[in-house]
Write a protein that holds these residues in place. Structure first.
Motif, short mmCIF file in Angstrom:
data_model
loop_
_atom_site.label_atom_id
_atom_site.label_comp_id
_atom_site.label_asym_id
_atom_site.label_seq_id
_atom_site.Cartn_x
_atom_site.Cartn_y
_atom_site.Cartn_z
N ALA A 189 -2.77 -6.35 1.53
CA ALA A 189 -4.15 -6.16 1.98
C ALA A 189 -4.20 -5.55 3.37
CB ALA A 189 -4.89 -7.50 1.97
N TRP A 190 -3.38 -6.04 4.28
CA TRP A 190 -3.41 -5.55 5.66
C TRP A 190 -2.84 -4.14 5.76
CZ3 TRP A 190 -1.27 -10.61 8.30
CH2 TRP A 190 -2.24 -11.62 8.17
N GLY A 191 -1.78 -3.87 5.01
CA GLY A 191 -1.21 -2.53 5.03
C GLY A 191 -2.19 -1.50 4.53
N LYS A 192 -2.95 -1.87 3.51
CA LYS A 192 -3.96 -0.97 2.96
C LYS A 192 -5.05 -0.70 3.99
CE LYS A 192 -6.78 -0.46 -1.23
NZ LYS A 192 -7.18 -1.12 -2.49
N LEU A 193 -5.51 -1.73 4.67
CA LEU A 193 -6.53 -1.56 5.70
C LEU A 193 -6.03 -0.65 6.83
CD1 LEU A 193 -8.03 -5.16 6.07
CD2 LEU A 193 -9.22 -3.13 5.22
N ASP A 202 -5.37 7.86 5.61
CA ASP A 202 -4.51 8.39 4.55
C ASP A 202 -4.61 7.50 3.31
OD1 ASP A 202 -2.40 9.22 2.89
OD2 ASP A 202 -1.19 9.85 4.61
N ALA A 203 -5.41 7.92 2.33
CA ALA A 203 -5.61 7.11 1.13
C ALA A 203 -4.34 6.98 0.30
CB ALA A 203 -6.72 7.72 0.27
N GLN A 204 -3.55 8.03 0.25
CA GLN A 204 -2.30 7.97 -0.50
C GLN A 204 -1.32 7.01 0.15
OE1 GLN A 204 -0.86 11.59 -2.45
NE2 GLN A 204 1.06 11.28 -1.40
N LEU A 205 -1.27 7.02 1.48
CA LEU A 205 -0.44 6.07 2.22
C LEU A 205 -0.88 4.64 1.94
CD1 LEU A 205 1.77 5.63 4.46
CD2 LEU A 205 -0.13 5.72 6.11
N ALA A 206 -2.20 4.43 1.83
CA ALA A 206 -2.72 3.09 1.55
C ALA A 206 -2.19 2.56 0.22
CB ALA A 206 -4.26 3.11 1.54
N GLU A 207 -2.17 3.42 -0.81
CA GLU A 207 -1.63 3.00 -2.10
C GLU A 207 -0.15 2.69 -1.99
OE1 GLU A 207 -2.41 6.01 -4.96
OE2 GLU A 207 -4.55 5.54 -5.13
N GLN A 208 0.56 3.53 -1.26
CA GLN A 208 2.01 3.39 -1.15
C GLN A 208 2.39 2.10 -0.42
OE1 GLN A 208 3.94 6.64 0.87
NE2 GLN A 208 5.94 6.20 -0.01
N VAL A 209 1.68 1.79 0.67
CA VAL A 209 2.03 0.59 1.43
C VAL A 209 1.57 -0.67 0.69
CG1 VAL A 209 -0.06 0.45 2.88
CG2 VAL A 209 2.11 -0.39 3.76
N GLU A 210 0.47 -0.58 -0.05
CA GLU A 210 0.01 -1.72 -0.84
C GLU A 210 1.05 -2.08 -1.89
OE1 GLU A 210 -3.94 -3.15 -3.31
OE2 GLU A 210 -3.39 -1.03 -3.36
N LEU A 211 1.57 -1.08 -2.58
CA LEU A 211 2.58 -1.33 -3.60
C LEU A 211 3.89 -1.80 -2.97
CD1 LEU A 211 3.53 -1.16 -6.55
CD2 LEU A 211 4.09 1.26 -6.12
N GLY A 212 4.32 -1.12 -1.92
CA GLY A 212 5.57 -1.48 -1.28
C GLY A 212 5.58 -2.89 -0.70
N ALA A 213 4.41 -3.32 -0.21
CA ALA A 213 4.33 -4.67 0.36
C ALA A 213 4.66 -5.75 -0.68
CB ALA A 213 2.94 -4.90 0.94
N ILE A 214 4.25 -5.52 -1.91
CA ILE A 214 4.50 -6.51 -2.96
C ILE A 214 5.99 -6.67 -3.21
CG2 ILE A 214 4.08 -7.10 -5.39
CD1 ILE A 214 1.59 -7.28 -3.67
N VAL A 215 6.73 -5.57 -3.15
CA VAL A 215 8.15 -5.62 -3.52
C VAL A 215 9.09 -5.44 -2.32
CG1 VAL A 215 7.83 -4.85 -5.90
CG2 VAL A 215 8.09 -3.14 -4.11
N HIS A 216 8.58 -5.56 -1.11
CA HIS A 216 9.41 -5.22 0.04
C HIS A 216 10.67 -6.06 0.15
CE1 HIS A 216 7.15 -8.59 1.90
NE2 HIS A 216 8.15 -8.67 2.76
N ASP A 217 10.61 -7.29 -0.31
CA ASP A 217 11.78 -8.17 -0.23
C ASP A 217 12.45 -8.39 -1.58
OD1 ASP A 217 12.17 -8.65 2.45
OD2 ASP A 217 10.89 -10.44 2.52
#
Length: 307
Positions: A137-141, A148-163
Motif C-alpha cells: 500500500a505504501w509503495g503504491k502511494l 509513475d503509475a507503472q512503477l506503482a504496479e511494480q512496487v505493489e507486486l514486488g512488496a508482496i514477494v520481496h522476502d
C-alpha cells in the motif's frame, strides 16, 4: 504511417506502456511486460516474431499501423488492433480501453499468484503477511506521488514477494532466538538472490525481480547483495527501501515498541543521500502521514479475506 505511429506512441506511453516501434528485435531482448509494439507491416516474419514474444510475455499488445482502411485489413486476426488513417481517433480510444483492461486483469492475477507463493513463508513468520500488505500500500502511494503509475504496479507486486527468498534460508536460522552468527548472516543475506531466481521464470511475477534482488541495496553502496550505488539501484527498489524503513520503525517488534511517526520521518530524512535516494525521500515527505497509516492498516486487515 509516421503520424499514426507517433500519435499512438504518445497515447500508449501515457497509459503506462513501454513502446517499441517496428523493430521487434529490441523487444526480444527485454524481460518485462507490458509492451506495445507498433507494426508497420503484417508479413509472416513480423507476425511470427509477435507470436514468439507472446509466448514469453503474454501482456504484449500488437498494433498494426496502416495508411488506409484497405491496407488495415491485412492479417487483422493476428494483432490486437489495427489503426488506419481514416479512423485513428476511435481506434486509439478502443485500444487504450483494452490496454487498461488487460493490464488490470494481469496485475490482479499477479497479486493473487504472489500471495499464494508467500503463504508458505507466512507460516514461518507470522508477521510477514501484514508487513507485506502495508508495504504494498505504501509503495503504491509513494510511486504515485512520484508520478509513475507503472512503477506503482511494480512496487505493489514486488512488496508482496520481496522476502520470498527467505524460503531458501534454513528454519534453524530464520526462527533463531537471539543474535545470528557471522555464518548465519551470510545465509540470510542471500535471500534476495534466492528470491530473484525463484521469480525470474514466472511471467506474471517477472516484473518483481528488480525489487526482490535489490531491496537491500543502499544509495551509498553499502547494501547487499551487489553493493550497487545511487541510480544503478532500480528505482522500484529505491522506493521500496524508504517504505520498508518507515514500516520497520513504526511497527511494534518483540524487542521494542514502535517509534512515533515524526521520529521515523526524521530518521529517514537523516539518511537522505546515505541509505536512501534523496529524490525519493523528498517525495515520501510530501505524503500525508495519516493517509499513509490508514492505507497500510486497511490493506493489512484485508489479509484473512484475500484469495
Amino acid at each position: 504511417m509516421e503520424s499514426i505511429a507517433s500519435s499512438f506512441l504518445g497515447s500508449l506511453e501515457l497509459a503506462g506502456y513501454r513502446c517499441v516501434v517496428e523493430d521487434l528485435r529490441v523487444a526480444v531482448k527485454q524481460s518485462l511486460s507490458p509492451y506495445a509494439l507498433l507494426l508497420s507491416s503484417a508479413d509472416a516474419d513480423t507476425l511470427g516474431t509477435l507470436r514468439l514474444l507472446r509466448r514469453k510475455q503474454p501482456g504484449i499488445l500488437g498494433v498494426l499501423c496502416a495508411g488506409t482502411v484497405e491496407e488495415a485489413t491485412v492479417a487483422t486476426a493476428s494483432v490486437d488492433a489495427v489503426v488506419a488513417q481514416s479512423r485513428l481517433g476511435d481506434e486509439i480510444v478502443r485500444v487504450l480501453e483494452e490496454c487498461h483492461d488487460l493490464r488490470g486483469r494481469r496485475h490482479r492475477e499477479a497479486l493473487s499468484v504472489a500471495r499464494a507463493l508467500v503463504r508458505g513463508l507466512s507460516i514461518r513468520q507470522v508477521e510477514t503477511r501484514e508487513h507485506q500488505e502495508r508495504l504494498a500500500a505504501w509503495g503504491k502511494l509513494l510511486a504515485n506521488a512520484i508520478g509513475d503509475a507503472q512503477l506503482a504496479e511494480q512496487v505493489e507486486l514486488g512488496a508482496i514477494v520481496h522476502d520470498i527468498g527467505m524460503i531458501g534460508v534454513p528454519d534453524a536460522v530464520l526462527t533463531k532466538q537471539g543474535t545470528l552468527s557471522a555464518e548465519e548472516w551470510v545465509l540470510v543475506r542471500k535471500h534476495p538472490e534466492y528470491g530473484a531466481k525463484q521469480l525470474k521464470d514466472l511471467d506474471l511475477l517477472r516484473s518483481a525481480v528488480p525489487l526482490v534482488l535489490s531491496h537491500h541495496e543502499r544509495w551509498d553502496g553499502t547494501g547487499y547483495p551487489k553493493g550497487l550505488r545511487r541510480k544503478t539501484i532500480p528505482l522500484v527498489a529505491r522506493v521500496f527501501a524508504v517504505c520498508d524503513a518507515f514500516e520497520a520503525m513504526t511497527a511494534d517488534r518483540p524487542y521494542r515498541k514502535a517509534a512515533a511517526v515524526a521520529e521515523a520521518q526524521e530518521k529517514i530524512a537523516n539518511e537522505r543521500g546515505k541509505a536512501f535516494d534523496p529524490e525519493v525521500v523528498d517525495a515520501f515527505m510530501t505524503l500525508d502521514t495519516s493517509e499513509l497509516l490508514i492505507a497500510g492498516s486497511q490493506r493489512a486487515s484485508l489479509w484473512p479475506s484475500l484469495t
